[in-house]
Design an enzyme around this catalytic site. Structure first.
Site, PDB file in Angstrom:
ATOM      1  CE1 TYR A  53      -3.308  -2.689  -0.067  1.00  0.00           C
ATOM      2  CE2 TYR A  53      -3.948  -2.113   2.161  1.00  0.00           C
ATOM      3  CZ  TYR A  53      -4.140  -2.869   1.026  1.00  0.00           C
ATOM      4  OH  TYR A  53      -5.159  -3.784   0.984  1.00  0.00           O
ATOM      5  CB  SER A 216     -14.604  -3.945  -2.311  1.00  0.00           C
ATOM      6  OG  SER A 216     -15.220  -3.061  -3.221  1.00  0.00           O
ATOM      7  N   GLY A 220     -16.865  -0.612  -4.510  1.00  0.00           N
ATOM      8  CA  GLY A 220     -16.298   0.538  -5.207  1.00  0.00           C
ATOM      9  C   GLY A 220     -17.216   1.746  -5.239  1.00  0.00           C
ATOM     10  N   GLY A 221     -18.146   1.837  -4.264  1.00  0.00           N
ATOM     11  CA  GLY A 221     -19.062   2.967  -4.209  1.00  0.00           C
ATOM     12  C   GLY A 221     -20.424   2.691  -4.816  1.00  0.00           C
ATOM     13  N   GLY A 224     -23.125   2.726  -2.256  1.00  0.00           N
ATOM     14  CA  GLY A 224     -23.074   3.857  -1.333  1.00  0.00           C
ATOM     15  C   GLY A 224     -23.998   4.999  -1.684  1.00  0.00           C
ATOM     16  N   GLY A 225     -25.044   4.720  -2.465  1.00  0.00           N
ATOM     17  CA  GLY A 225     -25.969   5.785  -2.857  1.00  0.00           C
ATOM     18  C   GLY A 225     -25.501   6.532  -4.078  1.00  0.00           C
TER      19      GLY A 225
END
Length: 330
Positions: A53, A216, A220-221, A224-225
């Site tokens: 990372y 995840s 990846g979103g 998430g709305g």
């Protein structure tokens, strides 16, 4: 914060795992430290990272940021269960010029542990995870290296990441032959939109007593709305979310998901995390906040109880594959 045992071990960990992949590439060091302080204050004691990372020329940077946070004292290290990973190439160039600086050979495991300990500024790693399967190195060699590290006190437990079910079985059968504990956790891609792990990975983990740590959790979103955010800001989704939403059927699925949660007054991201906390075998999902505000949202998921009506609705929108072999046979 709620706590649970990590798999079949006696180690108690929080039901949310703080993912640190953004520390360095997207979140600067002071903000990263603030997020870790806030997480610890909220009772999150399980932090996850990896030696690669930071990525590219900055590989190892994330571990260094965690190490400088530990160095501030105040019991930070003693209160934290730190997990890191080994597999990716940490040499100064490509894999051909540094052929023994990646994967799971005994020589690389030994080198990688010492390097991670130095960057993390600690004398031991609580959970040392294999970031990927190594098709060339036999488990007998891997476990011999891990056994030495455990005896030296450099690591306490070993876990896997991105392993298929049969490799979890192979790894733990090889460990059992040596009289070792073997893998105690599996970190896998698992969320409402990606449930293939339910076929064999999670059943294998449950059979061998591994705690499941989903990465995840918002895909990846996507969970998430994302459509609600598009409507508010007019900005289109990006990355994995954009690729997924380009498929008409997926966009309809996500719209149905957001409509269901809106009907029940629930925030999509919080509901997606809360759903994972209801799943068998799950220790806790990894949340990777870029800001303290994103951490606050994730923390609310631990207190969220989804009704049977909501759970049934989510299963209808995102049906799982079912267990194997029935998922693909009879």
């Amino acid at each position: 914060m709620e706590y649970t045992q990590l798999g079949r071990t006696g180690l108690k960990v929080s039901r949310l795992v703080l993912g640190t992949m953004n520390f360095g590439p997207q979140t600067d060091e002071p903000t990263s430290h603030a997020i870790m302080d806030a997480a610890l204050d909220a009772g999150v004691n399980f932090f996850d990272t990896a030696n690669v990372y930071g990525w590219g020329e900055d590989k190892g940077r994330t571990e260094e940021i965690i190490g400088s946070w530990f160095a501030q004292g105040g019991g930070r290290r003693d209160k934290t269960v730190i997990a890191t990973k080994v597999y990716g190439n940490m040499g100064g160039g490509d894999g051909e010029r540094w052929p023994n600086h990646d994967k799971l050979s005994a020589v690389n495991i030994r080198r990688a542990v010492d390097a991670s300990l130095k960057r993390l500024r600690t004398d031991h790693i609580d959970l040392y995870q294999f970031h990927h399967i190594d098709r060339r190195t036999p488990f007998e060699e891997i476990w011999q290296a891990i056994d030495v590290l455990i005896q030296q006190g450099k690591i306490l437990y070993a876990g896997s990441s991105n392993f298929p079910g049969y490799k979890i079985a192979q790894a733990n059968e090889a460990a059992a032959r040596r009289g070792m504990v073997g893998l105690v956790s599996e970190q896998c891609l698992y969320n409402l939109a990606e449930r293939r792990a339910e076929m064999e990975v999670i059943p294998a983990a449950e059979e061998y007593g591994l705690g499941v740590i989903p990465w995840s959790p918002l895909h990846g979103g996507l969970l998430g709305g994302v459509l609600k955010k598009e409507g508010r800001s007019g900005r289109s989704a990006s990355g994995r979310s954009a690729d997924a939403l380009a498929v008409t059927s997926v966009r309809a699925q996500v719209q149905a998901y957001e409509d269901l949660l809106d009907k029940h007054g629930l925030e999509p991201g919080e509901a997606a995390l809360a759903w994972l906390l209801t799943r068998p075998g799950v220790t806790g999902p990894i949340v990777g906040p870029r800001t303290p505000e994103q951490l606050e949202s994730a923390l609310r998921a631990v207190e969220l109880e989804l009704t049977e009506e909501v759970l049934t609705g989510l299963d209808e929108i995102f049906p799982g594959p079912g267990p194997s072999p029935e998922a693909f046979a009879w």
